[in-house]
Design a protein around this motif. Structure first.
Motif, mmCIF file in Angstrom:
data_model
loop_
_atom_site.group_PDB
_atom_site.id
_atom_site.type_symbol
_atom_site.label_atom_id
_atom_site.label_comp_id
_atom_site.label_asym_id
_atom_site.label_seq_id
_atom_site.Cartn_x
_atom_site.Cartn_y
_atom_site.Cartn_z
ATOM 1 N N GLU A 1 107.279 87.352 94.013
ATOM 2 C CA GLU A 1 108.572 87.357 93.688
ATOM 3 C C GLU A 1 109.239 86.204 92.596
ATOM 4 O OE1 GLU A 1 110.258 90.263 93.825
ATOM 5 O OE2 GLU A 1 108.812 91.066 95.164
ATOM 6 N N THR A 2 108.483 85.198 92.973
ATOM 7 C CA THR A 2 109.042 83.926 92.173
ATOM 8 C C THR A 2 108.269 84.077 90.950
ATOM 9 O OG1 THR A 2 109.258 82.521 94.252
ATOM 10 C CG2 THR A 2 108.724 81.540 92.018
ATOM 11 N N SER A 3 106.856 84.648 90.670
ATOM 12 C CA SER A 3 106.268 84.686 89.541
ATOM 13 C C SER A 3 107.173 85.915 88.477
ATOM 14 C CB SER A 3 104.994 85.205 89.651
ATOM 15 O OG SER A 3 104.254 84.049 90.325
ATOM 16 N N LYS A 4 107.591 86.792 89.381
ATOM 17 C CA LYS A 4 108.319 87.918 88.375
ATOM 18 C C LYS A 4 109.781 87.452 88.010
ATOM 19 C CE LYS A 4 108.082 91.270 91.956
ATOM 20 N NZ LYS A 4 108.229 92.443 92.462
ATOM 21 N N THR B 1 101.313 104.419 82.569
ATOM 22 C CA THR B 1 101.536 103.038 83.127
ATOM 23 C C THR B 1 102.905 102.507 82.140
ATOM 24 O OG1 THR B 1 100.286 101.893 80.984
ATOM 25 C CG2 THR B 1 99.030 102.963 82.696
ATOM 26 N N TRP B 2 103.173 101.347 82.750
ATOM 27 C CA TRP B 2 104.399 100.510 82.278
ATOM 28 C C TRP B 2 104.124 100.150 80.574
ATOM 29 C CZ3 TRP B 2 102.716 95.735 80.338
ATOM 30 C CH2 TRP B 2 101.898 95.517 80.903
ATOM 31 N N GLY C 1 95.219 93.487 76.956
ATOM 32 C CA GLY C 1 95.561 93.611 78.448
ATOM 33 C C GLY C 1 95.767 92.057 79.015
ATOM 34 N N LEU C 2 95.670 90.891 78.445
ATOM 35 C CA LEU C 2 95.630 89.676 78.985
ATOM 36 C C LEU C 2 96.850 89.370 79.541
ATOM 37 C CD1 LEU C 2 93.348 87.580 76.400
ATOM 38 C CD2 LEU C 2 92.745 88.685 78.854
ATOM 39 N N ASN D 1 100.593 94.992 88.497
ATOM 40 C CA ASN D 1 99.457 95.076 87.600
ATOM 41 C C ASN D 1 99.004 93.666 87.648
ATOM 42 O OD1 ASN D 1 98.127 96.584 85.413
ATOM 43 N ND2 ASN D 1 98.452 94.499 84.496
ATOM 44 N N TYR D 2 99.695 92.619 87.582
ATOM 45 C CA TYR D 2 99.500 91.302 87.533
ATOM 46 C C TYR D 2 99.163 90.538 88.782
ATOM 47 C CZ TYR D 2 99.532 91.805 82.346
ATOM 48 O OH TYR D 2 99.426 92.167 81.102
#
Length: 398
Positions: free
Chosen positions: A46-49, A164-165, A98-99, A41-42
């Motif tokens: 993988e690093t950001s997750k 959605t999540w 949603g931000l 969605n964003y």
């Protein structure tokens, strides 16, 4: 007598506290199962997750440090009410706004409140039920694993039906409201009257002085274990989807959490063997994890998650059992140290796993998690020897 009869007849505070712990587990398991969808969605790497996951875990680490003394100085049920309000606002904010920045802030406060609600609810249970509290706490810890087990299945269901999540955070907001209503209606104060003459176990505990080195060794074990647990749980779905080309990831995560429930019951029945069970689990986990990283068959990896979850579930109750001879009168302080160590492990190893997955591959990232258990095994051997000496010393003293 009449008042006691009434309080027993209408008492359900323990059920509300169980519900709070269940919701905390649901939040953890649901967030882990949703991380891939949130990343899509964003548009996260993988690093950001890993950093997104670590945000919540950082808040989890802070909670005992900044809220422990506050909870001890106030009525714990009142603290729980305030935290539930904050939890509701955070969950609702994520669901409505949603931000990406609002998501990060909301997840931070969810991590802070879920961590605080966990250790304050356990303390409230012990305070309110001085007779049956220790037995209830054993079941209470299983409620967290049960929530984490159910959550990925629920996430799989509603994502599969086109939702959605964000549904996860709507469920958490509703759970906070129900828990708040339950706490408000259940009242305050002790539900049981303990005899003034302490039991043999209680007096033994009081006679034992605080032993910092033993607690620090247990902190090392929990730091690495929770780091592994979070690193594995947050990325096991990615392993199945991107490496093994399988849709079994969320089911594997549920099985992993499910096996922690019988594992903790098992440790409860064999509490005297906590030292041996702990060492066995600490050896088994890295061996199983290396197999998970090497095997190409998704069904075999799925099967390996069963003993891996059982071994993982044993760590926390064994560590708490071994903590008692080291803690002396400072049981809450010792628990806070261990809780903080779990938060540190969660932050560092989850972020590290995301980084390693992106630069070295998911298999190597999971294999590196297993390597850190060398330090846990060494800490467990040293702590086990100290535990035997302390246990024998307190038995002799009493």
């Amino acid at each position: 007598m009449n008042s006691n009869d009434k309080s027993e007849k209408f008492d359900y505070l323990w059920l509300v506290l169980f519900l709070i712990i269940f919701i905390n587990g649901f939040e953890a398991g649901g967030y882990q199962a949703s991380l891939r969808s949130i990343g899509q969605n964003y548009d996260l790497s993988e690093t950001s997750k890993g950093l997104f996951a670590a945000t919540e875990l950082f808040a989890t680490m802070l909670a005992p440090l900044i809220l422990g003394a506050w909870a001890d100085a106030n009525v714990k049920t009142k603290c729980i009410k305030l935290l539930l309000v904050i939890q509701f606002v955070a969950a609702a904010g994520i669901q409505i706004i949603g931000l990406q920045s609002a998501f990060v802030v909301g997840v931070f406060f969810l991590g802070l409140t879920t961590s605080a609600l966990q250790f304050i609810s356990i303390a409230a249970l012990a305070d309110s039920y001085p007779i049956s509290g220790s037995k209830k706490i054993g079941f209470m810890t299983s409620m967290y694993a049960l929530g984490a087990l159910v959550a990925p299945l629920v996430v799989e269901y509603y994502l599969g039906h086109g939702l959605t999540w964000k549904v996860l955070f709507a469920i958490l907001a509703v759970g906070s409201l129900i828990s708040f209503a339950g706490i408000m209606a259940s009242g305050e104060g002790k539900r049981e009257a303990a005899a003034r003459g302490a039991s043999a176990d209680g007096s033994t505990k009081k006679e034992t002085e605080f032993f910092l080195m033993g607690i620090l060794l247990l902190c090392v074990i929990m730091c690495i274990y929770v780091g592994f647990e979070n690193g594995f749980a947050y990325f096991v779905e990615t392993l199945f989807a991107d490496v093994l080309d399988s849709g079994l990831g969320r089911y594997a995560l549920s099985v992993f959490w499910a096996m922690m429930i019988p594992s903790r019951v098992f440790v409860g029945y064999f509490a005297k063997r906590a030292r041996a069970i702990l060492l066995t689990a600490l050896v088994a986990i890295p061996l199983l994890t290396v197999l998970v990283a090497l095997v190409d068959n998704s069904l075999v990896v799925f099967a390996l998650c069963i003993p891996l979850g059982f071994a993982s579930g044993a760590i926390y109750p064994c560590v708490l059992n071994m903590m008692i001879p080291f803690a002396g009168k400072n049981t809450a302080f010792s628990t806070g140290m261990i809780t903080t160590a779990t938060g540190i492990g969660g932050v560092v190893f989850t972020a590290l796993t995301g980084f390693n997955a992106e630069h070295l591959g998911m298999r190597m990232a999971i294999g590196i998690l297993a390597a850190f258990y060398i330090f846990s095994i060494a800490a467990a051997i040293c702590a086990g020897r100290m535990y035997l000496k302390r246990s024998q010393g307190t038995n002799g003293a009493s």
